[in-house]
Enzyme design. Sequence first.
Site, short mmCIF file in Angstrom:
data_model
loop_
_atom_site.label_atom_id
_atom_site.label_comp_id
_atom_site.label_asym_id
_atom_site.label_seq_id
_atom_site.Cartn_x
_atom_site.Cartn_y
_atom_site.Cartn_z
N ASN A 1 24.20 22.56 -8.24
CA ASN A 1 24.04 22.52 -6.79
C ASN A 1 24.38 21.12 -6.30
O ASN A 1 23.63 20.17 -6.54
CB ASN A 1 22.60 22.91 -6.43
CG ASN A 1 22.36 22.99 -4.94
OD1 ASN A 1 22.85 22.16 -4.19
ND2 ASN A 1 21.60 23.99 -4.54
N ALA A 2 25.51 20.98 -5.61
CA ALA A 2 25.98 19.67 -5.17
C ALA A 2 25.00 19.00 -4.21
O ALA A 2 24.80 17.78 -4.27
CB ALA A 2 27.35 19.80 -4.50
N LYS B 1 21.74 19.42 -4.11
CA LYS B 1 20.59 18.98 -4.90
C LYS B 1 20.95 17.69 -5.65
O LYS B 1 20.12 16.79 -5.78
CB LYS B 1 20.18 20.08 -5.88
CG LYS B 1 18.85 19.85 -6.54
CD LYS B 1 18.48 20.99 -7.47
CE LYS B 1 18.07 22.23 -6.72
NZ LYS B 1 17.55 23.28 -7.63
N ASP C 1 12.81 23.18 -10.70
CA ASP C 1 12.79 24.58 -10.32
C ASP C 1 11.94 24.64 -9.07
O ASP C 1 10.80 24.15 -9.06
CB ASP C 1 12.23 25.48 -11.42
CG ASP C 1 12.61 26.94 -11.19
OD1 ASP C 1 13.78 27.20 -10.85
OD2 ASP C 1 11.75 27.81 -11.32
N PHE D 1 19.87 23.30 2.81
CA PHE D 1 20.40 24.46 2.10
C PHE D 1 19.27 25.43 1.83
O PHE D 1 18.12 25.17 2.16
CB PHE D 1 21.11 24.04 0.80
CG PHE D 1 20.26 23.23 -0.14
CD1 PHE D 1 19.57 23.85 -1.18
CD2 PHE D 1 20.14 21.86 0.00
CE1 PHE D 1 18.78 23.11 -2.05
CE2 PHE D 1 19.36 21.11 -0.87
CZ PHE D 1 18.68 21.74 -1.89
N LYS E 1 13.89 14.31 5.47
CA LYS E 1 13.63 15.45 4.59
C LYS E 1 13.16 14.98 3.22
O LYS E 1 12.19 15.52 2.67
CB LYS E 1 14.88 16.33 4.44
CG LYS E 1 14.63 17.54 3.56
CD LYS E 1 15.87 18.38 3.36
CE LYS E 1 15.57 19.50 2.37
NZ LYS E 1 16.77 20.24 1.99
N HIS F 1 9.06 19.02 -0.62
CA HIS F 1 8.46 19.34 -1.92
C HIS F 1 9.18 18.62 -3.05
O HIS F 1 8.55 18.08 -3.95
CB HIS F 1 8.50 20.86 -2.13
CG HIS F 1 9.88 21.46 -2.00
ND1 HIS F 1 10.65 21.32 -0.86
CD2 HIS F 1 10.63 22.18 -2.85
CE1 HIS F 1 11.80 21.94 -1.02
NE2 HIS F 1 11.82 22.47 -2.23
#
Length: 198
Positions: free
Chosen positions: A11-12, A14, A70, A153, A176, A181
Amino acid sequence: MTARLVLASNNAKKAVEMTTLLAPLGIEVLPQSAFDIPEADEPHPTFVENALAKARHAAALSGLPAVADDSGLCVAALGGAPGVQSARFAGEPKSDARNNALLVERLAGSADRRAFFYSVVALVRHADDPRPLIADGEWHGTILYAPRGANGFGYDPLFFLPELGQTAAELDAQLKNTLSHRGAAMRHLLARLSTAPL
């Protein structure tokens, strides 16, 4: 000297988040795609087991320390779903748009819109590391009836933060990372890395 760490994700977005968060420690984050590492299976029922499996997989195939997260969205009215199945909530192939549409559909008629994002980050120094570093974080909000915002995303366009009057997809990346989280989990991991470096 810069330490190198493999991010067990393709995932780019991420990867950008993780790079930003780890750069202050002088850690160079390399995506697993740089080593032609395929995505690991995520067959486990918990976030921590999946994060650890992904980190061990990337470390084994790259020969470098690896970090994986995760994460998922847990919705009260859905008994915690989509949970560990968040990325595949609407089935394969993975699709943020289809996942968001299914979430809106499943919550139709529900007054309880409470939800939280949960993230577990696992770091292994090598594939068989008996003492992995594990950290987690939560981010609470509610689910909107329709998406808003173009940043982020996943479920970010539906995840509303009442105290800010914005969705996660309306926040800039810096804010963000401060609130999310994954940001919380990474801050916990960074604190652990300061006493137990790579």
